[in-house]
Design a protein around this motif. Sequence first.
Motif, PDB file in Angstrom:
ATOM      1  N   ALA A  73      32.159  39.243  39.090  1.00 26.24           N
ATOM      2  CA  ALA A  73      32.993  38.166  38.541  1.00 26.24           C
ATOM      3  C   ALA A  73      33.121  38.310  37.035  1.00 26.24           C
ATOM      4  O   ALA A  73      34.211  38.162  36.473  1.00 26.24           O
ATOM      5  N   PHE A  74      32.017  38.602  36.342  1.00 28.11           N
ATOM      6  CA  PHE A  74      32.063  38.746  34.892  1.00 28.11           C
ATOM      7  C   PHE A  74      32.980  39.892  34.483  1.00 28.11           C
ATOM      8  O   PHE A  74      33.824  39.754  33.588  1.00 28.11           O
ATOM      9  N   ARG A  75      32.818  41.030  35.136  1.00 25.93           N
ATOM     10  CA  ARG A  75      33.611  42.215  34.796  1.00 25.93           C
ATOM     11  C   ARG A  75      35.105  41.908  34.943  1.00 25.93           C
ATOM     12  O   ARG A  75      35.908  42.191  34.059  1.00 25.93           O
ATOM     13  N   ASN A  76      35.484  41.286  36.049  1.00 26.81           N
ATOM     14  CA  ASN A  76      36.912  41.033  36.291  1.00 26.81           C
ATOM     15  C   ASN A  76      37.450  39.874  35.449  1.00 26.81           C
ATOM     16  O   ASN A  76      38.594  39.920  34.996  1.00 26.81           O
ATOM     17  N   ALA A  77      36.633  38.854  35.226  1.00 28.51           N
ATOM     18  CA  ALA A  77      37.075  37.739  34.375  1.00 28.51           C
ATOM     19  C   ALA A  77      37.287  38.229  32.943  1.00 28.51           C
ATOM     20  O   ALA A  77      38.287  37.893  32.297  1.00 28.51           O
ATOM     21  N   ALA A  78      36.361  39.034  32.445  1.00 29.29           N
ATOM     22  CA  ALA A  78      36.482  39.572  31.081  1.00 29.29           C
ATOM     23  C   ALA A  78      37.719  40.449  30.966  1.00 29.29           C
ATOM     24  O   ALA A  78      38.442  40.408  29.968  1.00 29.29           O
ATOM     25  N   HIS A  79      37.993  41.237  31.997  1.00 34.89           N
ATOM     26  CA  HIS A  79      39.170  42.106  32.012  1.00 34.89           C
ATOM     27  C   HIS A  79      40.460  41.270  31.992  1.00 34.89           C
ATOM     28  O   HIS A  79      41.376  41.554  31.214  1.00 34.89           O
ATOM     29  N   LEU A  80      40.510  40.229  32.814  1.00 33.09           N
ATOM     30  CA  LEU A  80      41.698  39.355  32.843  1.00 33.09           C
ATOM     31  C   LEU A  80      41.935  38.726  31.475  1.00 33.09           C
ATOM     32  O   LEU A  80      43.067  38.679  30.981  1.00 33.09           O
ATOM     33  N   MET A  81      40.869  38.229  30.861  1.00 31.60           N
ATOM     34  CA  MET A  81      41.022  37.557  29.565  1.00 31.60           C
ATOM     35  C   MET A  81      41.401  38.552  28.471  1.00 31.60           C
ATOM     36  O   MET A  81      42.259  38.264  27.632  1.00 31.60           O
ATOM     37  N   ALA A  82      40.776  39.722  28.480  1.00 32.54           N
ATOM     38  CA  ALA A  82      41.076  40.728  27.447  1.00 32.54           C
ATOM     39  C   ALA A  82      42.511  41.233  27.555  1.00 32.54           C
ATOM     40  O   ALA A  82      43.192  41.441  26.552  1.00 32.54           O
ATOM     41  N   GLU A  83      42.984  41.415  28.765  1.00 30.85           N
ATOM     42  CA  GLU A  83      44.334  41.975  28.966  1.00 30.85           C
ATOM     43  C   GLU A  83      45.443  40.953  28.729  1.00 30.85           C
ATOM     44  O   GLU A  83      46.575  41.328  28.444  1.00 30.85           O
ATOM     45  N   THR A  84      45.135  39.657  28.939  1.00 26.87           N
ATOM     46  CA  THR A  84      46.204  38.646  28.892  1.00 26.87           C
ATOM     47  C   THR A  84      46.066  37.655  27.745  1.00 26.87           C
ATOM     48  O   THR A  84      47.035  36.963  27.430  1.00 26.87           O
ATOM     49  N   GLY A  85      44.867  37.519  27.177  1.00 24.44           N
ATOM     50  CA  GLY A  85      44.649  36.495  26.160  1.00 24.44           C
ATOM     51  C   GLY A  85      44.446  35.108  26.717  1.00 24.44           C
ATOM     52  O   GLY A  85      44.461  34.124  25.970  1.00 24.44           O
ATOM     53  N   ALA A  86      44.257  34.995  28.024  1.00 24.47           N
ATOM     54  CA  ALA A  86      43.997  33.680  28.625  1.00 24.47           C
ATOM     55  C   ALA A  86      42.738  33.076  28.021  1.00 24.47           C
ATOM     56  O   ALA A  86      41.792  33.787  27.690  1.00 24.47           O
ATOM     57  N   GLY A  87      42.721  31.742  27.913  1.00 26.02           N
ATOM     58  CA  GLY A  87      41.582  31.051  27.330  1.00 26.02           C
ATOM     59  C   GLY A  87      40.510  30.682  28.326  1.00 26.02           C
ATOM     60  O   GLY A  87      39.434  30.210  27.948  1.00 26.02           O
ATOM     61  N   ALA A  88      40.797  30.897  29.609  1.00 26.87           N
ATOM     62  CA  ALA A  88      39.835  30.564  30.658  1.00 26.87           C
ATOM     63  C   ALA A  88      40.295  31.178  31.966  1.00 26.87           C
ATOM     64  O   ALA A  88      41.478  31.525  32.120  1.00 26.87           O
ATOM     65  N   VAL A  89      39.362  31.301  32.894  1.00 27.50           N
ATOM     66  CA  VAL A  89      39.715  31.724  34.252  1.00 27.50           C
ATOM     67  C   VAL A  89      39.486  30.561  35.203  1.00 27.50           C
ATOM     68  O   VAL A  89      38.707  29.649  34.911  1.00 27.50           O
ATOM     69  N   LYS A  90      40.173  30.594  36.346  1.00 23.87           N
ATOM     70  CA  LYS A  90      39.916  29.643  37.421  1.00 23.87           C
ATOM     71  C   LYS A  90      39.488  30.438  38.645  1.00 23.87           C
ATOM     72  O   LYS A  90      40.049  31.503  38.921  1.00 23.87           O
ATOM     73  N   LEU A  91      38.516  29.908  39.356  1.00 24.50           N
ATOM     74  CA  LEU A  91      38.095  30.547  40.614  1.00 24.50           C
ATOM     75  C   LEU A  91      37.820  29.473  41.665  1.00 24.50           C
ATOM     76  O   LEU A  91      37.513  28.325  41.337  1.00 24.50           O
ATOM     77  N   GLU A  92      37.974  29.853  42.922  1.00 21.37           N
ATOM     78  CA  GLU A  92      37.851  28.924  44.040  1.00 21.37           C
ATOM     79  C   GLU A  92      36.417  28.896  44.563  1.00 21.37           C
ATOM     80  O   GLU A  92      35.792  29.947  44.746  1.00 21.37           O
ATOM     81  N   GLY A  93      35.911  27.680  44.837  1.00 19.28           N
ATOM     82  CA  GLY A  93      34.592  27.546  45.445  1.00 19.28           C
ATOM     83  C   GLY A  93      33.743  26.523  44.735  1.00 19.28           C
ATOM     84  O   GLY A  93      33.920  26.278  43.536  1.00 19.28           O
ATOM     85  N   GLY A  94      32.825  25.906  45.478  1.00 16.43           N
ATOM     86  CA  GLY A  94      31.965  24.860  44.948  1.00 16.43           C
ATOM     87  C   GLY A  94      30.518  25.299  44.893  1.00 16.43           C
ATOM     88  O   GLY A  94      30.161  26.186  44.093  1.00 16.43           O
ATOM     89  N   VAL A  95      29.691  24.719  45.757  1.00 14.13           N
ATOM     90  CA  VAL A  95      28.253  25.017  45.775  1.00 14.13           C
ATOM     91  C   VAL A  95      28.004  26.525  45.812  1.00 14.13           C
ATOM     92  O   VAL A  95      27.163  27.050  45.069  1.00 14.13           O
ATOM     93  N   GLU A  96      28.784  27.237  46.642  1.00 16.50           N
ATOM     94  CA  GLU A  96      28.541  28.682  46.841  1.00 16.50           C
ATOM     95  C   GLU A  96      28.914  29.517  45.626  1.00 16.50           C
ATOM     96  O   GLU A  96      28.474  30.662  45.511  1.00 16.50           O
ATOM     97  N   MET A  97      29.727  28.960  44.712  1.00 24.07           N
ATOM     98  CA  MET A  97      30.114  29.711  43.513  1.00 24.07           C
ATOM     99  C   MET A  97      29.409  29.214  42.251  1.00 24.07           C
ATOM    100  O   MET A  97      29.646  29.734  41.155  1.00 24.07           O
TER     101      MET A  97
END
Length: 279
Positions: free
Chosen positions: A101-125
């Motif tokens: 998750a860290f590797r892909n979230a960091a990649h998304l933010m670095a490539e796009t400049g997004a200020g945050a990521v969203k991911l699906e899931g509650g207790v399990e995430m």
Amino acid sequence: MSATARKKAPNAEDIRARKGDDPLVSLTAYTTPMARLMDNHCDFVLVGDSVGMVLHGLSSTLGVTMEMMILHGQAVARGLEAAMMVIDMPFASYEESPEQAFRNAAHLMAETGAGAVKLEGGVEMADTIRFLVKRGIPVMAHIGLTPQSINTLGGYKVQGRDEQAEAVLADAHAVTEAGAFSVVLEKVPQGLADQITAGIAIPTIGIGASAGCDGQILVVDDMLGFFTAFKPKFVKRYADLGPLAEAAIAEYAAEVRARNFPAAEHVFADHAPTKGPKS
Ligand SMILES: Nc1nc(=O)c2c([nH]1)NC[C@@H]1CN(c3ccc(C(=O)N[C@@H](CCC(=O)O)C(=O)O)cc3)CN21
Ligand SMILES: CC(C)C(=O)C(=O)O
Ligand SMILES: [Mg+2]
């Protein structure tokens, strides 16, 4: 930069601080021109993995890839100045481990400049959310109906009625404690959405949840009437642009077939107009 002072885009902590304040406004966007249209009206814009269904004709969000999210994220970023950009992590890009998750979230933010990521899931995430937040990645959670789990949920159904309510409530508390700065509540019954909103310290963003949520989000093509393959009950069509666009296309087709288009003003003379002295 325009001459008039422009509002600086909020960051994840600014959004968190809006808990209990005026409602947060958000829409999805996938392209530069649509992002430009909403930049001055939304607090944040989500590059949703709904892009797969809305723009690519996929039958679910499961086939959406990191590459698709990056290309659409880069397009949206070019259209935003005043609104924050949040980007969805696509299916299978974060569920395996916090490290993945860290590797892909960091990649998304670095490539796009997004200020945050969203991911699906509650207790399990929750452990994954905590891992990301502790390492500098702001996370928006998404609970209730989580479309990436369509195959285990068995349909795009309401989540949290009757004896299911406790589980959704537990998800809301788990993502809050893990450090999420806000949480999307999708297709959760109204009373439960209000109970969650009152019970957690981060803003709730409703989609098919309750007007009492701290904010609302819709898929932009749904509310504009461009996406018509299905219409969830929670969608309000603020415009019906799909039929309007088709009528324009039909008129163009008829004019081409009648040789009424192009007209004189759309074509070029064989010789440049002579530039004589003004009379
Ligand atoms: N255009 C679009 N809008 C969305 O809100 C959206 C997407 N795409 N793609 C990703 C997910 C999928 N979402 C969905 C899809 C369907 C319903 C839904 O309510 N469908 C049926 C009911 C199906 C059932 O009860 O089993 C409906 O009545 O519209 C809700 C959310 C939300 N997201
Ligand atoms: C509907 C919103 C919350 C979303 O996740 C998406 O557009 O992908
Ligand atoms: Mg999504």
